[in-house]
Scaffold this active site. Structure first.
Site, mmCIF file in Angstrom:
data_model
loop_
_atom_site.group_PDB
_atom_site.id
_atom_site.type_symbol
_atom_site.label_atom_id
_atom_site.label_comp_id
_atom_site.label_asym_id
_atom_site.label_seq_id
_atom_site.Cartn_x
_atom_site.Cartn_y
_atom_site.Cartn_z
ATOM 1 N N CYS A 43 -40.890 -19.166 6.882
ATOM 2 C CA CYS A 43 -40.412 -18.467 7.216
ATOM 3 C C CYS A 43 -38.841 -16.873 6.600
ATOM 4 O O CYS A 43 -37.979 -18.069 6.954
ATOM 5 C CB CYS A 43 -40.863 -17.696 8.775
ATOM 6 S SG CYS A 43 -39.333 -16.432 8.691
ATOM 7 N N LYS A 87 -49.084 -15.582 16.890
ATOM 8 C CA LYS A 87 -47.309 -15.513 16.345
ATOM 9 C C LYS A 87 -46.918 -17.018 16.624
ATOM 10 O O LYS A 87 -47.255 -17.825 17.516
ATOM 11 C CB LYS A 87 -46.773 -14.753 17.441
ATOM 12 C CG LYS A 87 -45.632 -14.256 17.200
ATOM 13 C CD LYS A 87 -45.051 -12.794 17.290
ATOM 14 C CE LYS A 87 -43.224 -12.670 17.422
ATOM 15 N NZ LYS A 87 -43.013 -12.871 16.200
#
EC number: 1.3.-.-
Lengths: 258, 303
Positions: free
Chosen positions: B129, B44
């Site tokens: 992102c 992550k």
């Protein structure tokens, strides 16, 4: 914790748009406490894609069965409601941490407060508490008489008080109104239901001890995707957090921000 | 027959890894299976400081897909090193550490410190992102900024650097070439597509963040097309991702030009998906009488 195709023993409407499904499978033996949940894939296809988190209502480990109660709200729960006996559903579970019964004794009183589809996990809890010899008082809140379920089932565990918003069953008003009117006293509070109800209970009983069970949209259900995260009351703006799926769904009162 | 796949910094015994953001730091999945069965693990995203991320709801289901707006929640560089990597180092599986930031200095700092632990095989630059307002995505849509960031991170890091490309651009090959010239060791593609869902009853966006990143089977054809286009322009290693949930999907990605694949959203619906796919892939290549999984990519698409 397993991934298993569980077999449907029964699936029936018990109140308006509310279904009770009984399932059998090996993962029933893994259940550790009332309040844990199942993550159910309503379809083997890609639509709908995600699993649905549904609380375990009750479990019979000797008989190898468990039950869930769900409201048909969207595409997933509607698909579930059309399944028939003998069909299987892809289930992940039991997941999450349930209610702890270790800090309540025989002579004490437990107040159980459930609202709408928040009621199911409290049934298994009420049964466990009653089995332990705890004095159980239950308040169930629904929108109206059509939505009401499990009043009689809870009566087997102790006194039951019902409230409906429109007054079509029980007392008119909210669960907190019933608690006032009946002047209910308790040693431990256990609640599950809409967030405004949980907030009202925390505000009404700022020093009470007990637990609440939360509902949240989930991705994985096992703590990896960070979809169902909430703030803690000790660090409401900061980076401290709890995951509803794997730290909860049951939390001590006042631990997380509602 | 071998599934062995050697990419810069990532000596993988098979070409399958869980995708960043879909596997946490591995701890949750270690309760379900042995993580050493994986080819690699994409961690992550790590940022310099801890991040809580966005408010909930953070996920919404869409046809054959899901939108997410987690907002790069992570415990921050210090804890990733002291807690997450300290736990992960017991594994043999190589790690691909995804890093994100709002300034170039953030990326440089995280890249330098993570690579200096010698516990990670490679870095994956998250410049795509769609859910963080402060930046991130700007680096992913401007080829000059993407190239400069790649150059600076390459200098700061002591391990290979992959750049994760955003599909939210007109021509993804422009970005691919820009970061290749800046020294990227490989590409990851694709990240999620920016999307939105409105609750028609409340008339509000379903996600607290308004919009989010679309993933799942719905985006697979877009990923395939983009990898196919980029592969015609570069020989850089490509980790392909976007909606993989079956063995046939993996083969399709390899044919399009990927050297390895990452499985994302499917981990959420089936925690065992990665080991299951690895087993199926092994069976399939044996049936095909293939000597190496790389043959699929070498043979490519017949056009």
């Amino acid at each position: 914790m397993k991934k298993e195709n569980m077999t449907i023993c029964s699936n029936q409407e018990i109140a308006e748009n509310t279904f009770e499904m009984e399932l059998t499978g090996a993962l029933v033996q893994d259940i550790q406490a009332p309040g844990q949940f199942l993550h159910i894939k309503p379809s083997h296809e890609n639509v709908p894609l995600l699993r649905r988190p549904l609380s375990i209502c009750d479990a019979d480990q000797r008989g190898g069965t468990l039950s869930i109660i769900y409201r048909t709200e969207g595409i997933g729960t509607n698909l579930l409601s059309k399944k028939t006996n003998g069909e299987t559903v892809d289930v992940l579970g039991p997941l999450g941490n349930g209610f702890s019964l270790s800090d309540i004794n025989q002579e004490q009183t437990a107040l159980i407060v459930g609202g709408g589809v928040g009621v199911p996990p409290l049934y298994g809890l009420a049964r466990e508490l009653a089995r332990k010899g705890v004095h159980v008082e239950t308040v169930l809140g629904f929108s109206d008489a059509e939505a009401l379920f499990y009043e009689d089932a809870f009566k087997e565990t102790g006194n039951v008080y019902v409230s409906t918003v429109d007054g079509s069953a029980g007392q008119k008003g909210f669960v907190t109104d019933v608690i006032d009117q009946e002047d209910l006293a308790f040693d431990r509070l256990y609640a599950c239901g809409p967030t405004p109800m949980l907030k009202a209970l925390e505000n009404k009983f700022p020093k009470a001890e007990g637990f609440i069970s939360l509902e949240e949209r989930m991705g994985c259900g096992i703590g990896a995707c960070f979809a169902c995260v909430c703030h803690t009351q000790t660090d409401p703006e900061g980076s401290e957090y709890r995951k509803v799926c794997s730290d909860g769904p049951v939390f001590p009162l006042r631990e997380v921000v509602l | 027959m071998s599934l062995q796949t050697n990419l810069p910094g990532l000596p993988m015994k098979n070409p399958v890894m869980p995708a960043s953001g879909c596997f946490g730091f591995g701890e949750e999945f270690a309760k379900w299976y042995d993580l050493n069965t994986l080819g690699a693990i994409a961690l992550k995203a790590t940022t310099a400081e801890p991040r809580f991320g966005n408010e909930t709801p953070r996920v919404a289901e869409t046809p054959a897909g899901m939108l997410n707006a987690i907002g790069l929640q992570n415990p921050g560089l210090e804890k990733v090193v002291s807690e997450k990597l300290a736990w992960l180092k017991a594994l043999e599986t190589p790690l691909l550490a995804n890093i994100a930031g709002t300034t170039m200095e953030d990326y440089e700092k995280v890249a330098a410190e993570l690579s200096s632990t010698n516990l990670i095989g490679a870095l994956e630059l998250n410049i795509s992102c769609p859910n963080v307002k402060e930046g991130g995505i700007a680096f992913g849509t401007d080829p000059d900024l993407a190239a400069e960031l790649t150059k600076r991170v390459k200098k700061a890091a002591s391990c290979p650097v992959y750049v994760k490309l955003s599909p939210n651009v007109t021509d993804i090959t422009v970005l691919a070439k820009a970061v290749e010239q800046a020294g990227a060791d490989g590409l990851s593609m694709i990240n999620t597509l920016s999307g939105m869902k409105i609750d028609t009853r409340s008339k509000k966006p379903l996600l607290a963040n308004g919009s989010g990143g679309l993933s799942g089977p719905a985006i697979k054809p877009i990923a395939i097309r983009m990898i196919y286009e980029v592969r015609k322009q570069t020989e850089l290693p490509i980790i392909g991702m976007g909606g993989i949930s079956t063995c046939d999907d993996i083969i399709e990605f390899l044919m399009a030009g990927a050297d390895a694949v990452a499985v994302g959203t499917a981990n959420f619906t089936n925690p065992f998906i990665c080991p299951e796919l690895i087993e199926e892939l092994e069976k399939w290549t044996l049936e095909q009488g293939m000597t190496s999984i790389q043959d699929i990519r070498r043979q490519g698409v017949i056009s």
